[in-house]
Design an enzyme around this catalytic site. Sequence first.
Site, PDB file in Angstrom:
ATOM      1  N   GLY A  90       0.828  -1.194   0.000  1.00 61.48           N
ATOM      2  CA  GLY A  90       0.000   0.000   0.000  1.00 61.48           C
ATOM      3  C   GLY A  90       0.861   1.241   0.000  1.00 61.48           C
ATOM      4  O   GLY A  90       2.087   1.188  -0.117  1.00 61.48           O
ATOM      5  N   VAL A  91       0.213   2.403   0.148  1.00 69.59           N
ATOM      6  CA  VAL A  91       0.902   3.685   0.066  1.00 69.59           C
ATOM      7  C   VAL A  91       0.952   4.324   1.438  1.00 69.59           C
ATOM      8  O   VAL A  91       0.007   4.238   2.217  1.00 69.59           O
ATOM      9  CB  VAL A  91       0.175   4.620  -0.920  1.00 69.59           C
ATOM     10  CG1 VAL A  91       0.846   5.980  -0.967  1.00 69.59           C
ATOM     11  CG2 VAL A  91       0.156   4.001  -2.311  1.00 69.59           C
ATOM     12  N   GLY A  92       2.082   4.975   1.763  1.00 66.35           N
ATOM     13  CA  GLY A  92       2.174   5.716   3.004  1.00 66.35           C
ATOM     14  C   GLY A  92       3.486   5.502   3.723  1.00 66.35           C
ATOM     15  O   GLY A  92       4.402   4.832   3.229  1.00 66.35           O
ATOM     16  N   ASN A  93       3.574   6.078   4.918  1.00 61.42           N
ATOM     17  CA  ASN A  93       4.815   6.033   5.692  1.00 61.42           C
ATOM     18  C   ASN A  93       5.219   4.617   6.070  1.00 61.42           C
ATOM     19  O   ASN A  93       6.395   4.255   5.991  1.00 61.42           O
ATOM     20  CB  ASN A  93       4.676   6.871   6.968  1.00 61.42           C
ATOM     21  CG  ASN A  93       4.853   8.349   6.699  1.00 61.42           C
ATOM     22  OD1 ASN A  93       5.059   8.760   5.567  1.00 61.42           O
ATOM     23  ND2 ASN A  93       4.754   9.148   7.746  1.00 61.42           N
TER      24      ASN A  93
ATOM     25  N   GLU B  66       0.065  -2.416  -7.071  1.00 62.53           N
ATOM     26  CA  GLU B  66      -0.752  -1.402  -7.741  1.00 62.53           C
ATOM     27  C   GLU B  66       0.027  -0.129  -8.010  1.00 62.53           C
ATOM     28  O   GLU B  66      -0.135   0.502  -9.047  1.00 62.53           O
ATOM     29  CB  GLU B  66      -1.957  -1.055  -6.867  1.00 62.53           C
ATOM     30  CG  GLU B  66      -2.853  -2.231  -6.569  1.00 62.53           C
ATOM     31  CD  GLU B  66      -3.636  -2.010  -5.304  1.00 62.53           C
ATOM     32  OE1 GLU B  66      -4.863  -1.911  -5.412  1.00 62.53           O
ATOM     33  OE2 GLU B  66      -3.034  -1.925  -4.222  1.00 62.53           O
TER      34      GLU B  66
ATOM     35  N   ASN C 146     -11.291   6.356   2.558  1.00 60.42           N
ATOM     36  CA  ASN C 146     -10.993   6.378   1.128  1.00 60.42           C
ATOM     37  C   ASN C 146     -11.724   5.275   0.372  1.00 60.42           C
ATOM     38  O   ASN C 146     -12.317   5.515  -0.664  1.00 60.42           O
ATOM     39  CB  ASN C 146      -9.483   6.235   0.901  1.00 60.42           C
ATOM     40  CG  ASN C 146      -8.686   7.330   1.575  1.00 60.42           C
ATOM     41  OD1 ASN C 146      -9.161   8.443   1.725  1.00 60.42           O
ATOM     42  ND2 ASN C 146      -7.475   7.016   1.987  1.00 60.42           N
TER      43      ASN C 146
ATOM     44  N   GLY D   9      -7.530  -1.845  -3.596  1.00 63.87           N
ATOM     45  CA  GLY D   9      -7.141  -3.178  -4.039  1.00 63.87           C
ATOM     46  C   GLY D   9      -6.757  -4.114  -2.918  1.00 63.87           C
ATOM     47  O   GLY D   9      -6.345  -5.252  -3.174  1.00 63.87           O
TER      48      GLY D   9
ATOM     49  N   LYS E  37      -5.153   9.029  17.046  1.00 62.58           N
ATOM     50  CA  LYS E  37      -5.691  10.238  17.683  1.00 62.58           C
ATOM     51  C   LYS E  37      -5.106  10.436  19.085  1.00 62.58           C
ATOM     52  O   LYS E  37      -5.824  10.605  20.083  1.00 62.58           O
ATOM     53  CB  LYS E  37      -7.219  10.177  17.772  1.00 62.58           C
ATOM     54  CG  LYS E  37      -7.934  10.151  16.430  1.00 62.58           C
ATOM     55  CD  LYS E  37      -7.855  11.477  15.715  1.00 62.58           C
ATOM     56  CE  LYS E  37      -8.694  11.481  14.446  1.00 62.58           C
ATOM     57  NZ  LYS E  37      -8.567  12.762  13.703  1.00 62.58           N
TER      58      LYS E  37
END
Length: 504
Positions: free
Chosen positions: A269-272, A294, A384, A388, A408
Site C-alpha cells: 500500500g501507500v504511506g509512511n 498497484e 478512502n 485493491g 488520535k
Amino acid sequence: MPHDRIRCAPLRARIVDAAAAAAHIGPGQTVAMSGFTGSGYPKQVPLALAERIGQAHDAGEAFQIRLLTGASTAPELDGALAKVDGIALRLPFQSDPDTRQRINDGSLAYIDAHLSHVAQHAWFGFYGEIDVAVVEAVAIREDGGIVPSTSVGNSKTWLDLAKKVIVEVNTWQPEGLEGMHDIYYGTALPPQRRPIPLEHTGDRIGETALRVDPDKIVAVVMTHGPDRNSPFSPADATSELIAGHLIEFLQHEVARGRLPASLLPLQSGVGNIPNAVLAGLAKSGFRDLTAFTEVIQDGMLDLLRSGVLASASCTGFAMSPQANEAFKREIDFFRGKIILRTQEISNHPELVRRLGCIGMNGMVEVDLYGNVNSTHIMGSRIMNGIGGSGDFARNGFLSIFLSPSTAKGGSISSIVPMVSHVDHTEHDVSIIVTEQGLADLRGLSPKQRAKVLIERCAHPDYRDALQDYFDRALRDSYGKHTPHLLPEALSWHQRWLDSGSMLG
C-alpha cells in the site's frame, strides 16, 4: 509541440481548449476518467467542467455527472467537481477531502468496489452506459493508439466502452514513458475467458499503447501539468518499529523454508509504513525481489536502483516531487525495470494467487478474532475505500495488515473487541503488525487469535481492558467459539463518540 506528441495527423484538427472539450459532457452522463492514486489523471478538462457546472448551478440548472475512475485522483478532478456539487455518484476509490465530506454527509452516492471488479462490472453493464471517457496521454501514435502517462488504471475499458473520447496530451509527462506500458487485450467475459499468459512479474503479454477508434475521439486538449505529487515524509519511530517486526518475520519465514530467499512478489500500500518496510528491505540483505503491486512509490525506486528489487509491475505511481524528477532523469533505466499494466491485470485475483503475492496493507482497526476494517471510522464515516487491498488479502500467499496500535493521540485503539465495519474477514487475514509486535494468525482458532493479538499487538494502555472483555466473553457469551458480549462489543466506539476516548 502538438506535432511531436500527436503523431496522428487527422487528430491534430481536433485540438481544442479545455472548455470546448468539456462542452461534450452533459448533465446526468456517466463520465469515466483515467487516473490512479494521483497519477495519470486529466488535469484541465475536469476544471473546465467544474466551472461549467458551477455556472449552471448559479443559473438554477441541475448539472451533475456520474464519475468513474481507476482509483483516487487529485484536487483538479475530484476536488474541483465535488466543490461545485457536480458529482452524483462516485466509484471505486477516492481520497479527496471535499469528496469524502460529501459522501459522509449523504449528498454524494459512493460505491466502494474492489479495484479488480470495476472493469468487468463495467463490461457486464452494472454501471450503465459510459457516455464520455477522458484520459491523459503522453502521445497519440500515427495509428491513433494512445500512449498512457503515469497510470493505466481502467483506461482500456473506458476507451473500449465510451461513446465519446476526450484525450488530454500532457507535455509535462516524459515521452520516455512510451514503451513502459503493457496493455493486455486477451480478457473476455464468461464463458469465453481463457487463461492469462502471465507467469512471472516481469512478463510482457500485451501492447505498449491503448487501442481506440479515432472516430470516437471528439477532442484533444494540450496540457502541461504535474501529477498530484505528495511530499515524502520520512518514516517516524512507530513506522520503523512496525517495519522492523515485519522484516524480522520475513527473515524467519525464509530461515524456516516457508519463503524463498528472494521472497515472493510484493504488494504494498501507500504511506509512511509501507515506505518504512521498503527501506527496511533495502538494509536487510534481501536481493532480487520482485513486486506485483498497484502503485510504485519512492521506496520502490530506491530498491530498483540498488538491485534489491529486480523488477516491478504496477498500474500507477504515487511519488514525491523529488522522486518524480529523479524518475524523469533516469527514465531509460526504469523503463527496463517497471511495467505499467491495466488494473484488471495488476489486481487480478487469479494472478495474485498464482504468483503468490505477499500483500502488505494498512488498516483502521482489527478485532480480537482477526476481522479487519480498512475503510470506515467508527463504522459509518468512509475514509478512502477498500481499493485493491481485498484483491490481495483474499488471494495472496500472505495477507499482512499494518497499523500503529493507537490513533488520535492514544484515544483510539486499533485493536478492539469487534470491528465497527468489516472489509476483510478473519478468513483472509494472516498477519497483524503494530509497533508493539507481530501476531501470526495462521493456523489459529478464534480464541487463540485473540490471545496473541492482545499479547503482541495491543497497546499497553488497552491491553488489560481487552483481556477483561475477552475473559468475561469466554464466561458469559452465547457461544464459546467466537466469544462476544453483544451489548458491549461496540461500546468502545460509542465511548469515543461520546467522550473523545475509548479509554474507560
